[in-house]
Design an enzyme around this catalytic site. Structure first.
Site, PDB file in Angstrom:
ATOM      1  N   GLY A 162       0.823  -1.207   0.000  1.00  0.00           N
ATOM      2  CA  GLY A 162       0.000   0.000   0.000  1.00  0.00           C
ATOM      3  C   GLY A 162       0.855   1.255   0.000  1.00  0.00           C
ATOM      4  O   GLY A 162       1.911   1.307   0.622  1.00  0.00           O
ATOM      5  N   ARG A 214       0.766  -5.287  -5.847  1.00  0.00           N
ATOM      6  CA  ARG A 214       0.918  -6.570  -5.186  1.00  0.00           C
ATOM      7  C   ARG A 214       1.381  -7.568  -6.248  1.00  0.00           C
ATOM      8  O   ARG A 214       1.011  -7.466  -7.405  1.00  0.00           O
ATOM      9  CB  ARG A 214      -0.403  -7.048  -4.597  1.00  0.00           C
ATOM     10  CG  ARG A 214      -1.154  -5.937  -3.852  1.00  0.00           C
ATOM     11  CD  ARG A 214      -0.919  -5.959  -2.385  1.00  0.00           C
ATOM     12  NE  ARG A 214      -1.678  -4.918  -1.693  1.00  0.00           N
ATOM     13  CZ  ARG A 214      -1.385  -4.480  -0.492  1.00  0.00           C
ATOM     14  NH1 ARG A 214      -0.331  -4.948   0.143  1.00  0.00           N
ATOM     15  NH2 ARG A 214      -2.115  -3.550   0.094  1.00  0.00           N
ATOM     16  N   ASP A 216       4.884  -4.627   6.157  1.00  0.00           N
ATOM     17  CA  ASP A 216       5.172  -5.978   6.625  1.00  0.00           C
ATOM     18  C   ASP A 216       5.286  -6.992   5.476  1.00  0.00           C
ATOM     19  O   ASP A 216       6.243  -7.759   5.405  1.00  0.00           O
ATOM     20  CB  ASP A 216       4.072  -6.406   7.597  1.00  0.00           C
ATOM     21  CG  ASP A 216       4.294  -7.799   8.159  1.00  0.00           C
ATOM     22  OD1 ASP A 216       5.209  -7.954   8.976  1.00  0.00           O
ATOM     23  OD2 ASP A 216       3.557  -8.721   7.764  1.00  0.00           O
ATOM     24  N   THR A 275       4.335   2.742   5.672  1.00  0.00           N
ATOM     25  CA  THR A 275       2.963   2.266   5.849  1.00  0.00           C
ATOM     26  C   THR A 275       2.234   3.204   6.793  1.00  0.00           C
ATOM     27  O   THR A 275       2.811   3.679   7.775  1.00  0.00           O
ATOM     28  CB  THR A 275       2.931   0.836   6.420  1.00  0.00           C
ATOM     29  OG1 THR A 275       1.591   0.522   6.830  1.00  0.00           O
ATOM     30  CG2 THR A 275       3.857   0.671   7.615  1.00  0.00           C
ATOM     31  N   ILE A 276       0.967   3.477   6.514  1.00  0.00           N
ATOM     32  CA  ILE A 276       0.215   4.381   7.388  1.00  0.00           C
ATOM     33  C   ILE A 276      -0.192   3.697   8.689  1.00  0.00           C
ATOM     34  O   ILE A 276      -0.635   4.366   9.627  1.00  0.00           O
ATOM     35  CB  ILE A 276      -1.039   4.946   6.688  1.00  0.00           C
ATOM     36  CG1 ILE A 276      -2.047   3.830   6.378  1.00  0.00           C
ATOM     37  CG2 ILE A 276      -0.662   5.715   5.430  1.00  0.00           C
ATOM     38  CD1 ILE A 276      -3.394   4.344   5.883  1.00  0.00           C
ATOM     39  N   ASP A 277      -0.035   2.371   8.780  1.00  0.00           N
ATOM     40  CA  ASP A 277      -0.539   1.635   9.943  1.00  0.00           C
ATOM     41  C   ASP A 277       0.324   1.757  11.186  1.00  0.00           C
ATOM     42  O   ASP A 277      -0.126   1.449  12.290  1.00  0.00           O
ATOM     43  CB  ASP A 277      -0.697   0.154   9.593  1.00  0.00           C
ATOM     44  CG  ASP A 277      -1.818  -0.082   8.594  1.00  0.00           C
ATOM     45  OD1 ASP A 277      -2.813   0.655   8.642  1.00  0.00           O
ATOM     46  OD2 ASP A 277      -1.692  -1.005   7.765  1.00  0.00           O
ATOM     47  N   ASP A 306       2.646  -0.146  12.299  1.00  0.00           N
ATOM     48  CA  ASP A 306       2.585  -1.433  12.999  1.00  0.00           C
ATOM     49  C   ASP A 306       3.883  -2.228  12.965  1.00  0.00           C
ATOM     50  O   ASP A 306       3.886  -3.413  13.300  1.00  0.00           O
ATOM     51  CB  ASP A 306       1.459  -2.282  12.402  1.00  0.00           C
ATOM     52  CG  ASP A 306       1.629  -2.530  10.906  1.00  0.00           C
ATOM     53  OD1 ASP A 306       2.455  -1.842  10.279  1.00  0.00           O
ATOM     54  OD2 ASP A 306       0.928  -3.405  10.364  1.00  0.00           O
ATOM     55  N   ARG A 364      -6.672  -2.674   9.572  1.00  0.00           N
ATOM     56  CA  ARG A 364      -7.186  -4.037   9.494  1.00  0.00           C
ATOM     57  C   ARG A 364      -6.635  -4.912  10.619  1.00  0.00           C
ATOM     58  O   ARG A 364      -7.347  -5.721  11.200  1.00  0.00           O
ATOM     59  CB  ARG A 364      -6.845  -4.636   8.129  1.00  0.00           C
ATOM     60  CG  ARG A 364      -7.465  -6.012   7.864  1.00  0.00           C
ATOM     61  CD  ARG A 364      -7.100  -6.493   6.478  1.00  0.00           C
ATOM     62  NE  ARG A 364      -5.653  -6.561   6.321  1.00  0.00           N
ATOM     63  CZ  ARG A 364      -5.003  -6.424   5.169  1.00  0.00           C
ATOM     64  NH1 ARG A 364      -5.682  -6.170   4.072  1.00  0.00           N
ATOM     65  NH2 ARG A 364      -3.689  -6.506   5.108  1.00  0.00           N
TER      66      ARG A 364
END
Length: 323
Positions: free
Chosen positions: A11, A72, A103, A126-128, A130, A172
């Site tokens: 992403g 992807r 990830d 990544t915007i997450d 994480d 998510r």
């Protein structure tokens, strides 16, 4: 090392272009040729390579998205696909890789290094937020400020109409966007994948607010919450608590786009420079990050097998401040 390739994968996140710029300019400073790989691992397999002189990255520092595109790649998940990718790298005389992604991108890079020995340095894009090994990932600050701006506007209309809003943000598998935007917007509750959502407790909280004559309520829901997305949670609550006019808003991919914040641009510059210098210093199979404002390196193996720790005390603070 005379040729280093850079690509973006997975992403997109705000700041990727600024990071590409930093990688290319650092290569030029060290008299190393920079090569861009378009469309991530899929472009690597197909040989979609482009030379990147310093002029190629002029006037992109403020742009969202990624000039190299991203995709992807199901083919890269196979050993045959990775062999084709390695042959393309050999054909173009690539000696080191910089991958900007999350990830999934790092899992691919780790496997690729194990099979081919190609030196690779990962940059957490990544915007997450994480990934373990960095306090903040590239794009997170912009994403939460984009979401916060929208939530502030929704609160204006919520207060005007005595409405209860369930606002769904991205996340998510990780609830960092929900957590930070919920705290910053003064939301009454935050629902995240890291905790089990208690609908009964949520209804009690709303009833307490109603008894105190709160004119509106905002509930932030991470898309991966165990109770469901915002629509599903709102329906469960509405069946038992209908004092407010209930509405749902899904912020969606607006959180991915937009001009990167100052913090993300500075982070992109620091990580991009550090990644190239790491390759030139013969480092490999590591992720570059920023912890306590200092550049750090984490083995990709650890980065993909561990998650950024979620502080439950922040959720407790939300409960205190929602009184």
């Amino acid at each position: 090392m005379k040729r280093i390739a850079v690509f973006t994968s997975g992403g997109d996140s705000p700041g990727m272009n600024a990071c590409i710029r930093a990688v290319v300019r650092t290569c030029a400073y060290n008299q190393v040729e920079a090569i861009g790989i378009k469309r991530g691992y899929e472009g690597m397999i197909e040989g979609d390579f482009v030379q990147l002189p310093p002029s190629a990255v002029s006037n992109i520092i403020h742009l969202g998205g990624t000039m190299l595109k991203t995709a992807r790649s199901s083919r890269f998940l196979t050993q045959e696909g990775r062999k084709l990718a390695f042959l393309q790298l050999q054909k173009h005389r690539i000696e080191g890789l910089v991958v900007i992604g999350g990830d999934g991108s790092f899992k691919g890079a780790e496997t690729f290094y194990a099979e081919t020995g190609m030196p690779v340095i990962g940059i957490p894009g990544t915007i997450d937020n994480d990934l373990v090994g960095t306090d903040f990932t590239l794009g997170f600050d912009t994403a939460i400020n984009t979401a916060l701006s929208a939530i502030d506007k929704i609160r204006d209309t919520a207060a005007s109409h005595n409405r209860l809003f369930f606002i769904e943000v991205m996340g998510r598998d990780a609830g960092f966007i929900a957590l930070y935007t919920g705290i910053a917007s003064g939301s009454e509750a935050i629902l995240v994948p890291e905790t089990i959502t208690d609908i009964e407790q949520l209804i009690k909280l709303l009833e307490t607010g109603w008894s105190r004559q709160k004119s509106s309520c905002i509930i932030i829901v991470a898309e991966g919450d165990d109770a469901g997305g915002a629509f599903e949670v709102a329906q469960k609550v509405k069946e038992r608590f209908n004092h407010y006019d209930t509405r749902v808003s899904i912020l969606g991919h607006i959180q991915r786009g937009g001009s990167p914040s100052c913090q993300d641009r500075v982070l992109a510059a620091r990580l991009g420079v550090a990644a190239v210098e790491a390759l030139l210093n013969r480092q490999k199979n590591e992720m570059v990050g920023l912890i306590n404002n200092q550049i750090t390196f984490t083995p990709l193996t650890k980065a993909v097998k561990s998650n950024h720790l979620f502080d439950p005390n922040l959720l407790r603070m939300v409960e205190i401040l929602s009184v």
